[in-house]
Design a protein around this motif. Structure first.
Motif, PDB file in Angstrom:
ATOM      1  N   UNK A 111      53.594  45.637  30.089  1.00  0.00           N
ATOM      2  CA  UNK A 111      54.341  46.105  31.269  1.00  0.00           C
ATOM      3  C   UNK A 111      54.048  47.546  31.683  1.00  0.00           C
ATOM      4  N   UNK A 112      53.787  48.414  30.747  1.00  0.00           N
ATOM      5  CA  UNK A 112      53.523  49.819  31.083  1.00  0.00           C
ATOM      6  C   UNK A 112      52.368  49.952  32.086  1.00  0.00           C
ATOM      7  N   UNK A 113      51.475  48.963  32.112  1.00  0.00           N
ATOM      8  CA  UNK A 113      50.286  49.028  32.972  1.00  0.00           C
ATOM      9  C   UNK A 113      50.389  48.173  34.246  1.00  0.00           C
ATOM     10  N   UNK A 114      51.579  47.597  34.515  1.00  0.00           N
ATOM     11  CA  UNK A 114      51.659  46.654  35.636  1.00  0.00           C
ATOM     12  C   UNK A 114      51.339  47.288  36.991  1.00  0.00           C
ATOM     13  N   UNK A 115      51.798  48.535  37.213  1.00  0.00           N
ATOM     14  CA  UNK A 115      51.496  49.170  38.505  1.00  0.00           C
ATOM     15  C   UNK A 115      49.988  49.282  38.714  1.00  0.00           C
ATOM     16  N   UNK A 116      49.326  49.722  37.661  1.00  0.00           N
ATOM     17  CA  UNK A 116      47.866  49.881  37.725  1.00  0.00           C
ATOM     18  C   UNK A 116      47.178  48.532  37.893  1.00  0.00           C
ATOM     19  N   UNK A 117      47.685  47.543  37.184  1.00  0.00           N
ATOM     20  CA  UNK A 117      47.104  46.196  37.264  1.00  0.00           C
ATOM     21  C   UNK A 117      47.123  45.693  38.713  1.00  0.00           C
ATOM     22  N   UNK A 118      48.250  45.943  39.381  1.00  0.00           N
ATOM     23  CA  UNK A 118      48.389  45.487  40.769  1.00  0.00           C
ATOM     24  C   UNK A 118      47.514  46.332  41.694  1.00  0.00           C
ATOM     25  N   UNK A 119      47.534  47.637  41.454  1.00  0.00           N
ATOM     26  CA  UNK A 119      46.736  48.550  42.288  1.00  0.00           C
ATOM     27  C   UNK A 119      45.257  48.142  42.284  1.00  0.00           C
ATOM     28  N   UNK A 120      44.789  47.640  41.154  1.00  0.00           N
ATOM     29  CA  UNK A 120      43.366  47.283  41.034  1.00  0.00           C
ATOM     30  C   UNK A 120      43.123  45.787  41.181  1.00  0.00           C
ATOM     31  N   UNK A 121      44.138  45.087  41.682  1.00  0.00           N
ATOM     32  CA  UNK A 121      43.934  43.679  42.027  1.00  0.00           C
ATOM     33  C   UNK A 121      43.458  42.848  40.826  1.00  0.00           C
TER      34      UNK A 121
END
Ligand SMILES: *Cc1c(COP(=O)(O)O)cnc(C)c1O
Length: 368
Positions: free
Chosen positions: A88-98
């Motif tokens: 979860x800590x990386x979800x924003x980044x995961x979405x940002x990079x599709x």
């Protein structure tokens, strides 16, 4: 091929193409192919490998962690990327990079749903992971009903695929267990097809699964180790080409008198006149101490030379008493003629561990 002048990991993209075509020939033309490029593409070079696979029109790529996917996107890779084990800590980044997460628990599902909702996105592609016996990650079969209820009540996420992972696809002794995993996945798939408002694609096979259970290819297969040249059995290995070859050179040659010793803690002592060569590669490069003390061979001018004494951080010593060689000569640690699989086996481990452990200090050199 020009000889190397230092320690390098040669990466042969032609070999990758050969292996890719080999596994493609084992599946139906309609079955999608996912190339696993986690852990620096099994220790080689994730960006170079991913770009080559993209050029070969691979359908999907997979990495273990979000950061690995981000690095591929930053280098321009556009193929869909499945993140097998996101946090979860990386979800924003995961979405940002599709990137497309594997959703493996209710906790991860709820957390990802919240993150995507907060961004007012909809139908974000995700992949549901089911545990059919590996007992590592995934929902279990009797969670399917509640899971589908939850998913049918929202439009934030789109279930692009559902998948599972085999525990022992390379192991003929465990065939019954593997078949039971495939049957469980088939039941889960049927339930999802019947109840979910749309039909996700399905996948369960890894490299050995493709070779041993081709009838379970569903809509996609996922290959890692096979693409890098290892099929987990001798017969297949002869059909594949290793992508990575680890090469170095002889830095210095020593003549050791009888009762002389070599290396830290005098790990090797000679009982006869012995010639040794010192190589600029050690445990900090991924050749662990378990490979020392005579168990493992490297190739010097095509001949087998045992690693003797204790492996040092930056060096190993080999016995070249019966080999014609000189300082500056090339040494193959593993490659086409002494496979990483055999090298690993001398220390009771597997190609996966050896190749993914070659440290980033070793220069990667591309062979096109
Ligand atoms: C690493 C991994 C693979 C690739 O397995 P190979 O044996 O290297 O083909 C496939 N699926 C999942 C879920 C994995 O973690």
């Amino acid at each position: 091929m020009p000889k190397t002048n230092e320690t390098v990991l040669e990466i042969d993209l032609k070999a990758l193409e050969h292996n890719f075509n080999y596994f493609k020939s084992k599946i139906k033309s309609t079955t999608k192919f996912l190339g696993v490029v986690k852990a620096f593409a099994y220790g080689s070079d994730a960006i170079k490998i991913a770009k080559k696979l993209e050029q070969l029109q691979v359908d999907y790529l997979a990495v273990a962690y979000t950061g690995e996917g981000v690095s591929l996107r930053k280098s321009g890779v556009q193929t869909p990327i499945l993140v097998l084990h996101p946090q979860p800590i990386n979800f924003d980044q995961l979405i940002e990079y599709n990137l497309e997460p594997s959703i493996y628990s209710h906790k991860i599902l709820d957390c990802f749903l919240n993150t995507v909702s907060a961004k007012e996105l909809s139908k974000y592609p995700v992949h549901l992971k089911f545990n059919t016996g590996l007992n590592r990650l995934g929902f279990i079969e009797n969670e399917v009903d509640t899971l589908i209820k939850k998913l049918n009540a929202q439009e934030v996420l789109k279930i692009t695929s559902i998948f599972s992972h085999l525990a022992a696809s390379e192991d003929a002794k465990e065939q019954k267990f593997t078949v039971s995993q495939i049957e469980a996945f088939t039941r889960i798939s049927a339930k999802i097809n019947a109840q979910l408002t749309h039909t996700p694609f399905k996948h369960i096979l890894n490299t050995s699964g493709i070779l041993n259970y081709p009838s379970a290819q569903f809509d996609m297969v996922r290959s890692g180790i096979g693409l890098y040249g290892f099929g987990n059995n001798k017969e297949t290995d002869t059909q594949l080409k290793p992508v990575a070859s680890l090469k170095t050179i002889i830095s210095q040659i020593h003549k050791i008198e009888p009762n002389g010793s070599v290396g830290y803690n005098r790990g090797f002592t000679s009982n006869k006149p012995t010639v040794t060569a010192t190589l600029p590669i050690g445990h900090a490069d991924g050749i662990g101490r378990q490979y020392g003390n005579g168990k493992t061979y490297v190739l010097v001018n095509g001949k087998k030379a045992p690693i003797i004494g204790n492996v040092c951080m930056d060096m190993i010593m080999i016995d070249v008493t019966d080999i014609s060689c000189k300082e500056g000569d090339e040494v193959v640690i593993f490659g086409q003629d002494n496979s990483a699989e055999e090298f690993a086996a001398t220390a009771n481990t597997i190609s996966y561990e050896l190749v993914t452990g070659i440290s980033q200090r070793v220069k990667r050199v591309l062979i096109e």
